[in-house]
Design an enzyme around this catalytic site. Structure first.
Site, PDB file in Angstrom:
ATOM      1  N   SER A 102       0.818  -1.210   0.000  1.00 57.87           N
ATOM      2  CA  SER A 102       0.000   0.000   0.000  1.00 57.87           C
ATOM      3  C   SER A 102       0.855   1.265   0.000  1.00 57.87           C
ATOM      4  O   SER A 102       1.632   1.500  -0.923  1.00 57.87           O
ATOM      5  CB  SER A 102      -0.957  -0.045   1.192  1.00 57.87           C
ATOM      6  N   ASP A 241      -2.504   6.253  -3.489  1.00 59.63           N
ATOM      7  CA  ASP A 241      -1.372   5.622  -2.818  1.00 59.63           C
ATOM      8  C   ASP A 241      -0.836   4.500  -3.692  1.00 59.63           C
ATOM      9  O   ASP A 241      -1.275   4.317  -4.832  1.00 59.63           O
ATOM     10  CB  ASP A 241      -1.757   5.137  -1.419  1.00 59.63           C
ATOM     11  N   ASP A 243      -1.101   1.275  -3.948  1.00 51.87           N
ATOM     12  CA  ASP A 243      -1.960   0.259  -4.563  1.00 51.87           C
ATOM     13  C   ASP A 243      -3.317   0.838  -4.978  1.00 51.87           C
ATOM     14  O   ASP A 243      -4.214   0.103  -5.377  1.00 51.87           O
ATOM     15  CB  ASP A 243      -2.143  -0.947  -3.643  1.00 51.87           C
ATOM     16  N   ASP A 245      -5.919   2.174  -3.540  1.00 50.95           N
ATOM     17  CA  ASP A 245      -7.208   1.960  -2.882  1.00 50.95           C
ATOM     18  C   ASP A 245      -7.592   3.149  -2.006  1.00 50.95           C
ATOM     19  O   ASP A 245      -8.606   3.119  -1.317  1.00 50.95           O
ATOM     20  CB  ASP A 245      -7.228   0.661  -2.075  1.00 50.95           C
TER      21      ASP A 245
END
Length: 446
Positions: A102, A241, A243, A245
Site C-alpha cells: 500500500s 497511494d 496500490d 485503494d
C-alpha cells in the site's frame, strides 16, 4: 486466537527479511489454495501486484505455492488492489491476491487476499489459513498440478468498469486535472480512465522503477501534486497511494481535502439524488468530529468502526449502507466496488465538480474540522498500554475531553507503534492530552 502473520490489512513487512520471505509467500499460496479448494471444478486464483522490486520475487513464490496444490494462476501484472477484487469476482476465480504494501516505502511488501465474492477475507478465513501454514499440506502431483498464464486485457477491463461507475453520459471536457499515481499500481489505468472521459491530464508519479513507489509522491506525500496544481493552474489534484485503494484531493489553491471531506461530498450528492442506502455513512473512530456534526445536520448518522477498511465494509454490509470510508482516503462505494477504490472515488468527485460548476475549493470544504491531533510512539516490545501510568494518563485525558471531544488510543496493525489521537473544540487542550499520553507511553516503553 492470536494471529502470527495477518494484521489489519493482510500480511505486511520488510520483503525478504524476518517474516515476509519467499518461503512464507509460497506457504501462504499453498495454505490459501488448500483452504479454497472447494468443489470439483478447476480452481483458479488471480494474482496482481504493485510496482515494487520485490513484487517479482513474491509473485513467483506465490505462483509456486498455488500451482503446487492444484490451483491454476492468472497473472495481471501491476494493477490497483480494487481491480484485483473486481477481476476475482468477474472471472469466477476462487481467490484473489494483491501483492502490495500500500502506502509503505518500497522495501516493504505485503499480501492481501480476496474471496470469490471480491471481498477481503474474514478473520475466520485468515485464522484457518494461518493454521494450514503450520501444518503439512497435501501437494498435487502429475496432471493435477496447476498452470499459470498472464492475461493482457486486465487494464482495459478495469478502466471500463471504473468509467461505468459515473454513467454513460458523464464527460470531463475542459477540466484540468493533476493526478499523482505514487509510481504505483495505478500509474497506467487511472490517468487513462480520466483522460478517456475528456479531461486534460497532468500526470505525476507515473514512472515506476521498482524502488520509487510512494517516494515523495502519492497520497502520503502531497507536495508534488500541490506544486503541479499551482504550476499548471489546474482545477483539481488527485493523489492515490501505492496500490490505489485510497484517494486524497488537492483543490485549485493547493489545499488538502482528506477522506472525511470526500465522504461529506459524496454523501451529500448521493442523498440529494436519493441514492444513499442505509440512511447514513460508515467511517472509523479516526474520522473527524466535524464530519459527524455535518452529517447530523443532514439527518444522516455516522456509524463508527475500528480502524481498517475491512471493518468499515463489514459494518456497511451488515447495515445495508453503500458509502463508507476512512479519513486516510479509503472510499468504499459498494454499488461499484467491493473494497476501497481511489480511482472510482476520484471519478465521483470529478463528476460532482462538473455538475456543480463551482471551483474545487468551494465544493470540497463542506465542514470545518474540529482540531485533531495524532501522534505515534514507537515501541520495541511488550504492551505499554497495560502500564499503570499509561492507563492513568488515558483516564485523565478522557476526563479532560468529556463532552467536548474524543480520545482514541490504539496499536497499529502493521507497525510497532501506539497511535494517540484526540480531538475537541479547544486545540490547546487536545495538544496537552495527546502529549501527556505520549510521554507516559514513551516512558513505559523505555
Amino acid at each position: 486466537m492470536a494471529r502470527k502473520y495477518f494484521g489489519t490489512d493482510g500480511i505486511r513487512g520488510r520483503a525478504n527479511a524476518a517474516v515476509l520471505t519467499p518461503e512464507l509467500a509460497m506457504k501462504v499460496g499453498q495454505a490459501a489454495g488448500c483452504h479454497f479448494l472447494r468443489g470439483d471444478h478447476k480452481h483458479r486464483v488471480i494474482i496482481g501486484k504493485d510496482t515494487r522490486l520485490s513484487g517479482y520475487m513474491m509473485e513467483t513464490a506465490m505462483v509456486a505455492g498455488f500451482t503446487s496444490v492444484g490451483m491454476d494462476v492468472i497473472l495481471t501484472g501491476p494493477l490497483p488492489t480494487p481491480a484485483i477484487a473486481m477481476l476475482t469476482r468477474e472471472m469466477r476465480a476462487d481467490l484473489g491476491v494483491m501483492i502490495s504494501a500500500s502506502h509503505n516505502a518500497f522495501p516493504d511488501n505485503g499480501i492481501k487476499l480476496f474471496g470469490p465474492d471480491g471481498l477481503k477475507l474474514s478473520d475466520e478465513d485468515e485464522e484457518a489459513i494461518e493454521a494450514l501454514i503450520a501444518s503439512k499440506m497435501p501437494l498435487a502431483t502429475g496432471g493435477d498440478i496447476g498452470r499459470a498464464r498472464r492475461i493482457e486485457d486486465s487494464r482495459g477491463r478495469y478502466i471500463h468498469a471504473v468509467k461505468g461507475s459515473i454513467g454513460q453520459d458523464a464527460r470531463f471536457d475542459g477540466l484540468k486535472v493533476v493526478i499523482d499515481c505514487a509510481n504505483g499500481a495505478a500509474y497506467q489505468v487511472a490517468p487513462t480512465a480520466i483522460w478517456e472521459l475528456g479531461a486534460k491530464i497532468f500526470a505525476v508519479g507515473v514512472e515506476p522503477n521498482g524502488t520509487n513507489i510512494n517516494d515523495n509522491v502519492g497520497s502520503t506525500a502531497l507536495d508534488a501534486v500541490k506544486a503541479k496544481v499551482i504550476e499548471e493552474q489546474a482545477d483539481i489534484g488527485l493523489a492515490l497511494d501505492g496500490d490505489a485503494d485510497r484517494l486524497i484531493v488537492v483543490d485549485e489553491k493547493g489545499e488538502t481535502v482528506d477522506g472525511d471531506q470526500l465522504m461529506a461530498l459524496i454523501a451529500t450528492e448521493l442523498a440529494a439524488a436519493g441514492k444513499l442506502k442505509g440512511g447514513g455513512v460508515v467511517a472509523t473512530v479516526m474520522s473527524n468530529l466535524g464530519l459527524e456534526r455535518y452529517l447530523e445536520k443532514l439527518g444522516l448518522p455516522l456509524v463508527r468502526t475500528a480502524v481498517g477498511d475491512r471493518y468499515v465494509l463489514e459494518a456497511m454490509r451488515a447495515g445495508g449502507y453503500n458509502l463508507g470510508g476512512e479519513q486516510s482516503g479509503h472510499m468504499i462505494l459498494l454499488d461499484h466496488a467491493t473494497t476501497g477504490d481511489g480511482t472510482i472515488a476520484a471519478l465521483q468527485v470529478l463528476a460532482a465538480l462538473v455538475r456543480s460548476d463551482k471551483k474545487a475549493s468551494e465544493l470540497l470544504h463542506l465542514f470545518d474540522p474540529v482540531p485533531q491531533l495524532l501522534k505515534n510512539v514507537v515501541y520495541a516490545d511488550g504492551d505499554p498500554l497495560a502500564h499503570a501510568d499509561v492507563k492513568a494518563a488515558i483516564a485523565e485525558g478522557e476526563r479532560a475531553l468529556d463532552g467536548r471531544g474524543r480520545l482514541v488510543i490504539r496499536k497499529s496493525g502493521t507497525e510497532p507503534k501506539i497511535r494517540v489521537m484526540a480531538e475537541g473544540d479547544d486545540a490547546g487542550e487536545v495538544e496537552r492530552v495527546v502529549d501527556a499520553i505520549c510521554d507516559a507511553v514513551t516512558k513505559a516503553a523505555a
